[in-house]
Write an enzyme that holds these catalytic residues in place. Structure first.
Site, PDB file in Angstrom:
ATOM      1  N   GLU A 143       9.922   6.319  -0.417  1.00 26.71           N
ATOM      2  CA  GLU A 143       9.735   6.989   0.864  1.00 26.71           C
ATOM      3  C   GLU A 143       9.849   6.030   2.045  1.00 26.71           C
ATOM      4  O   GLU A 143       9.827   6.451   3.197  1.00 26.71           O
ATOM      5  CB  GLU A 143       8.340   7.652   0.889  1.00 26.71           C
ATOM      6  CG  GLU A 143       8.193   8.857  -0.039  1.00 26.71           C
ATOM      7  CD  GLU A 143       7.866   8.491  -1.483  1.00 26.71           C
ATOM      8  OE1 GLU A 143       8.034   7.308  -1.861  1.00 26.71           O
ATOM      9  OE2 GLU A 143       7.443   9.370  -2.246  1.00 26.71           O
ATOM     10  N   LYS A 162     -12.983   3.818 -12.067  1.00 27.11           N
ATOM     11  CA  LYS A 162     -14.232   3.964 -11.327  1.00 27.11           C
ATOM     12  C   LYS A 162     -15.389   3.915 -12.310  1.00 27.11           C
ATOM     13  O   LYS A 162     -15.682   4.881 -12.996  1.00 27.11           O
ATOM     14  CB  LYS A 162     -14.228   5.278 -10.538  1.00 27.11           C
ATOM     15  CG  LYS A 162     -13.208   5.239  -9.438  1.00 27.11           C
ATOM     16  CD  LYS A 162     -12.976   6.582  -8.790  1.00 27.11           C
ATOM     17  CE  LYS A 162     -11.689   6.518  -7.988  1.00 27.11           C
ATOM     18  NZ  LYS A 162     -10.642   7.368  -8.494  1.00 27.11           N
ATOM     19  N   TRP A 173     -15.394  -0.042  -8.307  1.00 25.45           N
ATOM     20  CA  TRP A 173     -13.985   0.011  -8.698  1.00 25.45           C
ATOM     21  C   TRP A 173     -13.574  -1.218  -9.487  1.00 25.45           C
ATOM     22  O   TRP A 173     -13.929  -2.333  -9.144  1.00 25.45           O
ATOM     23  CB  TRP A 173     -13.094   0.109  -7.452  1.00 25.45           C
ATOM     24  CG  TRP A 173     -13.143   1.462  -6.808  1.00 25.45           C
ATOM     25  CD1 TRP A 173     -14.101   2.418  -6.970  1.00 25.45           C
ATOM     26  CD2 TRP A 173     -12.201   1.983  -5.873  1.00 25.45           C
ATOM     27  NE1 TRP A 173     -13.813   3.510  -6.201  1.00 25.45           N
ATOM     28  CE2 TRP A 173     -12.662   3.275  -5.521  1.00 25.45           C
ATOM     29  CE3 TRP A 173     -11.008   1.495  -5.313  1.00 25.45           C
ATOM     30  CZ2 TRP A 173     -11.957   4.082  -4.618  1.00 25.45           C
ATOM     31  CZ3 TRP A 173     -10.332   2.294  -4.421  1.00 25.45           C
ATOM     32  CH2 TRP A 173     -10.796   3.576  -4.080  1.00 25.45           C
ATOM     33  N   THR A 184      12.594  10.723  -5.964  1.00 26.61           N
ATOM     34  CA  THR A 184      11.605   9.894  -6.628  1.00 26.61           C
ATOM     35  C   THR A 184      10.980  10.737  -7.722  1.00 26.61           C
ATOM     36  O   THR A 184      10.658  11.911  -7.508  1.00 26.61           O
ATOM     37  CB  THR A 184      10.571   9.313  -5.637  1.00 26.61           C
ATOM     38  OG1 THR A 184       9.343   9.124  -6.316  1.00 26.61           O
ATOM     39  CG2 THR A 184      10.344  10.192  -4.455  1.00 26.61           C
TER      40      THR A 184
HETATM   41  P1  ADP Z   1       9.911   4.260  -7.994  1.00 25.34           P
HETATM   42  O1  ADP Z   1      10.427   5.610  -7.627  1.00 25.34           O
HETATM   43  O2  ADP Z   1      10.850   3.102  -7.902  1.00 25.34           O
HETATM   44  O3  ADP Z   1       8.976   4.212  -9.171  1.00 25.34           O
HETATM   45  P2  ADP Z   1       8.021   4.560  -6.132  1.00 25.34           P
HETATM   46  O4  ADP Z   1       8.427   4.743  -4.744  1.00 25.34           O
HETATM   47  O5  ADP Z   1       7.527   5.705  -6.906  1.00 25.34           O
HETATM   48  O6  ADP Z   1       9.140   3.847  -6.787  1.00 25.34           O
HETATM   49  O7  ADP Z   1       6.987   3.397  -6.316  1.00 25.34           O
HETATM   50  C1  ADP Z   1       6.202   2.995  -5.284  1.00 25.34           C
HETATM   51  C2  ADP Z   1       4.947   2.440  -5.829  1.00 25.34           C
HETATM   52  O8  ADP Z   1       5.172   1.314  -6.678  1.00 25.34           O
HETATM   53  C3  ADP Z   1       4.036   1.913  -4.767  1.00 25.34           C
HETATM   54  O9  ADP Z   1       3.357   2.948  -4.116  1.00 25.34           O
HETATM   55  C4  ADP Z   1       3.141   0.987  -5.570  1.00 25.34           C
HETATM   56  O10 ADP Z   1       2.130   1.686  -6.241  1.00 25.34           O
HETATM   57  C5  ADP Z   1       4.072   0.424  -6.607  1.00 25.34           C
HETATM   58  N1  ADP Z   1       4.523  -0.920  -6.187  1.00 25.34           N
HETATM   59  C6  ADP Z   1       5.675  -1.259  -5.603  1.00 25.34           C
HETATM   60  N2  ADP Z   1       5.736  -2.590  -5.395  1.00 25.34           N
HETATM   61  C7  ADP Z   1       4.583  -3.116  -5.850  1.00 25.34           C
HETATM   62  C8  ADP Z   1       4.023  -4.439  -5.915  1.00 25.34           C
HETATM   63  N3  ADP Z   1       4.676  -5.524  -5.495  1.00 25.34           N
HETATM   64  N4  ADP Z   1       2.786  -4.566  -6.433  1.00 25.34           N
HETATM   65  C9  ADP Z   1       2.102  -3.506  -6.891  1.00 25.34           C
HETATM   66  N5  ADP Z   1       2.584  -2.247  -6.875  1.00 25.34           N
HETATM   67  C10 ADP Z   1       3.805  -2.045  -6.359  1.00 25.34           C
END
Ligand code: ADP
Length: 545
Positions: free
Chosen positions: A331, A442, A447, A185
């Site tokens: 993860e 913030k 928030w 990632t």
């Molecule tokens: P990538 O590596 O595909 O970018 P990550 O595992 O880093 O994926 O991304 C995960 C993050 O993406 C989550 O922790 C969240 O913040 C965001 N995310 C995933 N799906 C959604 C959703 N439906 N709405 C809002 N945020 C999302």
């Protein structure tokens, strides 16, 4: 403990394709190839080629636990690699071609890949990196010998590997806890971090998807197109779930822009498609142009970033396409929640129904949620309290691959994984993501959700894409800045946009300024890159300050 008297058969990845070939043997896998044509075959045919590929990998010296990398689009050869590599006990390491060069170099050497399978279209990219890649790395180009481009690299052709190999196989005895796949990632800081999936976690994740299968297009005699790439987090688990159910698997190759996607979906009468919001902006623009949806299109699964409400409404109300939102992270294999609607939700009044569609859904089978305050204390699932979301489950990572530093800060004292997302959960289990911990604004101790503000701005017909970031403020600490891309030819002023938002959000949420740009930066997985935006606007000061 009284042990149960049941057979201890391992849960393994190749058992999925064995099942699909036998039970759904004639369900189809259709791929738009980089060669320009469309390739068609069945899961039974795929099984034969996977067997041949597995024998070939062994002949190339690949052994249990070895990492084999791929750099490829969504296509049948990539699908075959998933099964052949993990079937013989090796680890399928998918590489995201959109990562920076240094990140690709880092992960190939961190993973200690033995072979790199690459699509012809990525050959120039690899040639450029070759003298910095490990000298013992072998290259296989995913094409027939006659289609091999001229290259100074020492390469093999994929189709040559398969020649003369047996098209049946008896898989080795695998331990369900052994690694089957690896995905890095990109993260926002530091080096990419590896998530090492096991056969068991993959099967558990697949069952989680199947528990809501019908609502997300996973049914026999239906077709599903993953826009989500096979090169990242297992295309959200689809290469496992689709064959198990017998869903036709339609692979778009490099045809990922709105026009290319519309045409391919239309030709193949795709019923369901999965992807990130950025892709759907492109497809929706194309649907508007045609005044219709691609033929057969019934359901779209939106994940990876929040699905903006205007997008949900346009798909559902203007085009009759059901939207299902899902949430997850690399993860977690990755799916953590799915917003499937059943009779009770479908019967809600229209406005309430649309509002509930903005939820990221309810937890997937095998995943537990908790939300906590700043001290790690649990918060109630009352739909009001919000805090950081933590997860645990059989398909949730327990450590980053060979990375103690990253692992050390990823879990709480009870061993739950910190998601970095701020959320509230209602009494029925619906998850509402407020923001990422890094993105939330913030202001004066309160928030502001960048997700909600963006969704409100996107309701303006002239706003094509937008992002809200925090900028420093002497009194309020942080205030929201809206950065917007307008539809071609549109002309909207900051004041008009603020007035529009004034009817939709609390007054103190209104962005202090609006900046219009031609394009927004995206990450390697097609999401808006707030990190890049924050850098771009690091010198920005609000008017009058
Ligand atoms: P990538 O590596 O595909 O970018 P990550 O595992 O880093 O994926 O991304 C995960 C993050 O993406 C989550 O922790 C969240 O913040 C965001 N995310 C995933 N799906 C959604 C959703 N439906 N709405 C809002 N945020 C999302």
């Amino acid at each position: 403990m009284l042990p149960g008297n049941m057979m201890d058969r391992p849960l393994t990845v190749p058992s999925i394709l064995d099942f699909a070939a036998e039970i759904h043997g004639d369900a189809r896998v259709i791929s738009a190839r980089v060669e320009g044509d469309v390739h068609r075959y069945s899961y039974a045919d795929a099984h034969k080629r996977v067997s041949r590929l597995a024998h070939a990998l062994r002949q190339l010296g690949i052994k249990d636990g070895d990492r084999v990398a791929t750099l490829a689009w969504n296509g049948y050869r990539h699908f075959e690699l998933y099964y052949a590599i993990s079937g013989i006990g090796a680890v399928c390491h998918t590489i995201n071609p959109r990562l920076f060069e240094d990140q690709i170099l880092y992960i190939v050497s961190h993973a200690e890949d033995r072979i790199l399978f690459l699509e012809t279209s990525f050959l120039p990219q690899v040639e450029k990196l070759a003298d910095r890649l490990p000298t013992d790395l072998r290259y296989v180009v995913m094409c027939a010998a006659e289609d091999l481009p001229e290259t100074a690299l020492d390469v093999l052709a994929f189709e040559d590997l398969l020649k003369g190999q047996l098209d049946t196989i008896i898989w080795p005895d695998l331990d369900e806890r052994q690694a089957s796949a690896l995905c890095y990632t990109s993260g926002t800081t530091g080096n990419p971090k590896g998530v090492l999936y096991s056969h068991r976690s993959t099967l558990i994740h697949t069952m989680g998807l199947l528990a809501v299968g019908q609502s997300i297009g996973l049914s026999p005699e239906r077709s599903l197109l993953p826009v989500v790439p096979l090169f990242h987090v297992n295309a959200w688990g689809l290469p496992f779930a689709a064959p198990l159910v017998g869903t036709d698997f339609i692979l778009p190759g490099a045809r990922l822009d709105g026009a290319g996607l519309f045409a391919f979906m239309d030709e193949e009468k795709v019923n369901t498609s999965w992807g990130v919001p950025t892709v759907w902006f492109g497809l929706l623009a194309e649907m508007r142009k045609h005044g219709r949806k691609p033929e057969g299109f019934e359901c779209v699964l939106v994940g990876g970033s929040a699905a903006p409400k205007p997008m949900i409404e346009e798909f559902e109300k203007d085009f009759g396409v059901t939207v299902v939102q899902a949430w997850g992270m690399s993860e977690m294999s990755p799916v953590g929640s799915v917003n499937s609607f059943y009779a009770r939700q479908r019967a809600l009044p229209e406005d309430d129904r649309m509002e509930l569609k903005t939820s990221q859904g309810r937890r997937a089978f095998g995943v537990d949620f908790k939300i906590v305050d700043g001290d790690g204390g649990r918060l109630p699932h009352d739909g009001v309290a919000f805090g950081e979301l933590l997860v645990r489950g059989g398909a949730v990572m327990s450590a980053y691959y060979n990375d103690e530093t990253a692992t050390a800060s990823a879990f709480d004292e009870e061993g739950w994984l910190k998601t970095g997302d701020v959320a509230r959960i209602d009494p029925e289990g619906f998850l509402f993501l407020v923001d990422r911990t890094k993105d939330v604004i913030k202001s004066g101790g309160e928030w502001i959700s960048s997700i909600d503000l963006e969704s409100a701005a996107l309701a303006h017909p002239d706003v094509a894409e937008c992002a809200v970031i925090a900028v420093p403020h002497p009194k309020w600490v942080e205030r929201p800045l809206l950065i917007a891309v307008l539809e071609g030819g549109a002309n909207v002023t900051t004041e008009e946009l603020k007035a529009f938002l004034g009817d939709r959000v609390a007054k103190w949420w209104l962005p202090d300024d609006v900046v219009f740009v031609d394009a927004l930066p995206h990450t390697a997985t097609g999401k808006l890159s707030k990190m890049a935006l924050r850098e771009q606007f690091s010198d920005y000061t609000l008017p009058g300050i």
